[in-house]
Design a protein around this motif. Sequence first.
Motif, PDB file in Angstrom:
ATOM      1  N   ALA A   1       0.825  -1.203   0.000  1.00 23.84           N
ATOM      2  CA  ALA A   1       0.000   0.000   0.000  1.00 23.84           C
ATOM      3  C   ALA A   1       0.864   1.259   0.000  1.00 23.84           C
ATOM      4  N   CYS A   2       1.948   1.239   0.761  1.00 21.08           N
ATOM      5  CA  CYS A   2       2.873   2.383   0.769  1.00 21.08           C
ATOM      6  C   CYS A   2       3.477   2.601  -0.614  1.00 21.08           C
ATOM      7  N   ALA A   3       3.941   1.517  -1.220  1.00 22.90           N
ATOM      8  CA  ALA A   3       4.562   1.618  -2.535  1.00 22.90           C
ATOM      9  C   ALA A   3       3.572   2.122  -3.571  1.00 22.90           C
ATOM     10  N   ALA A   4       2.330   1.654  -3.502  1.00 24.84           N
ATOM     11  CA  ALA A   4       1.312   2.063  -4.464  1.00 24.84           C
ATOM     12  C   ALA A   4       1.006   3.548  -4.358  1.00 24.84           C
ATOM     13  N   ASN A   5       1.253   4.123  -3.195  1.00 23.58           N
ATOM     14  CA  ASN A   5       0.997   5.546  -2.988  1.00 23.58           C
ATOM     15  C   ASN A   5       2.267   6.390  -3.030  1.00 23.58           C
ATOM     16  N   GLY A   6       3.344   5.821  -3.545  1.00 18.55           N
ATOM     17  CA  GLY A   6       4.562   6.592  -3.792  1.00 18.55           C
ATOM     18  C   GLY A   6       5.401   6.902  -2.576  1.00 18.55           C
ATOM     19  N   LEU A   7       5.223   6.157  -1.493  1.00 19.61           N
ATOM     20  CA  LEU A   7       6.025   6.395  -0.292  1.00 19.61           C
ATOM     21  C   LEU A   7       7.276   5.530  -0.329  1.00 19.61           C
ATOM     22  N   ASP A   8       8.395   6.121   0.004  1.00 16.79           N
ATOM     23  CA  ASP A   8       9.698   5.474  -0.122  1.00 16.79           C
ATOM     24  C   ASP A   8      10.366   5.388   1.243  1.00 16.79           C
ATOM     25  N   TRP A   9      10.340   4.193   1.835  1.00 15.54           N
ATOM     26  CA  TRP A   9      10.891   4.031   3.177  1.00 15.54           C
ATOM     27  C   TRP A   9      12.410   4.121   3.220  1.00 15.54           C
ATOM     28  N   SER A  10      13.073   4.017   2.085  1.00 22.85           N
ATOM     29  CA  SER A  10      14.533   4.155   2.100  1.00 22.85           C
ATOM     30  C   SER A  10      14.939   5.559   2.527  1.00 22.85           C
ATOM     31  N   ARG A  11      14.043   6.536   2.353  1.00 21.71           N
ATOM     32  CA  ARG A  11      14.338   7.900   2.791  1.00 21.71           C
ATOM     33  C   ARG A  11      14.452   7.995   4.308  1.00 21.71           C
ATOM     34  N   ALA A  12      13.859   7.042   4.997  1.00 21.59           N
ATOM     35  CA  ALA A  12      13.814   7.112   6.457  1.00 21.59           C
ATOM     36  C   ALA A  12      14.885   6.263   7.119  1.00 21.59           C
ATOM     37  N   GLU A  13      15.825   5.728   6.351  1.00 24.61           N
ATOM     38  CA  GLU A  13      16.829   4.828   6.928  1.00 24.61           C
ATOM     39  C   GLU A  13      17.588   5.473   8.080  1.00 24.61           C
ATOM     40  N   THR A  14      17.921   6.737   7.938  1.00 20.67           N
ATOM     41  CA  THR A  14      18.709   7.401   8.990  1.00 20.67           C
ATOM     42  C   THR A  14      17.858   7.870  10.161  1.00 20.67           C
ATOM     43  N   LEU A  15      16.525   7.649  10.070  1.00 21.43           N
ATOM     44  CA  LEU A  15      15.691   8.023  11.209  1.00 21.43           C
ATOM     45  C   LEU A  15      15.930   7.122  12.405  1.00 21.43           C
ATOM     46  N   TYR A  16      16.436   5.936  12.133  1.00 19.72           N
ATOM     47  CA  TYR A  16      16.594   4.948  13.190  1.00 19.72           C
ATOM     48  C   TYR A  16      18.034   4.465  13.233  1.00 19.72           C
TER      49      TYR A  16
END
Length: 320
Positions: free
Chosen positions: A270-285
């Motif tokens: 669902a995230c991918a279908a809506n254009g959300l890219d979790w690789s951008r958040a790698e440095t959040l954690y």
Amino acid sequence: MGVYAYRGCDNLIEAISPRLEEAGWHREGEPELADMVITYFPTMNDLEDLCFGDNGLMQVMKPGSMIVDLSSVTPNFAREMNAIATLSDLKFVEAPLVVKDMTLADAFARDNIFCFASGEDGCVVEAKDLLDAIFCEVKIVGGGGAAQLMRAANTLQTVAGVISAIEAHALFMASKRSISSIEMGEIQIEFSDFGAQAIIQAIRDERFDSSFTCEMLMGELSAAIMAADDYELIMPQAESAMHLLELLAVIGGADKAPVALALVYGEEAACAANGLDWSRAETLYAQEDGIYSEDDYDDAFDDYDDSDDSGSIGFGYSVN
């Protein structure tokens, strides 16, 4: 009625310009030609740059004209704006807009927005015809800073309701993926109020786009948190909500409707279908032991750039 100019987010002026024209207001491109200048920005910094930068708004407007600001700022900043406008022989009205149902695609429809309004020496009365053309209701409240204080209180309640509804839905969806759900049988979420009902229905319908965006809600919440800070008050719930909204923005959801925050709790597809890219958040954690680091979070958001919409990995991220 008169001549107005506009500076700010395109989403809003696209919605309100036909209403203003119908009410007899003529739009000019340059502020120095206008009787009233409407402003609406998602952040206080944007508004400050417009008004007080080189050849700022207050330097170019003609004497006696009026700024009608629909942005969310702190009460203190609104009072400063009013004081500087007065010194510049200008008038100032703070009229922060409030969206009733932020799940609507056309969130700035007249029936869906109202404003609190305050000013000095009859300024609100003078701006009333313009405000009535934009909003379904104009709530006049007190003097300088009062409208922004009312808006901040409204934002704190609204954001709490949005996130609680999203998390209630996430809980039910998670339960359905559990084997124990077979034993519980078929159950449905009971809505606590109309706002929760609208949010959960939007999630079910996958309506994640709106003219009122995550970035705009972040601006409102940021102003509310800063207002609390001005009064030496800590807002833990609001700050937690801000972190969640910032996370959505980091992974590509700044221009999504706030209800798109539900995708953070959902499935990768669902995230991918809506254009959300979790690789951008790698440095959040932090990578070591999967422990959250506040420094990593701040660094990631400082570097955030939502201009690249190419990637999409997605997933409801969990922190160990």
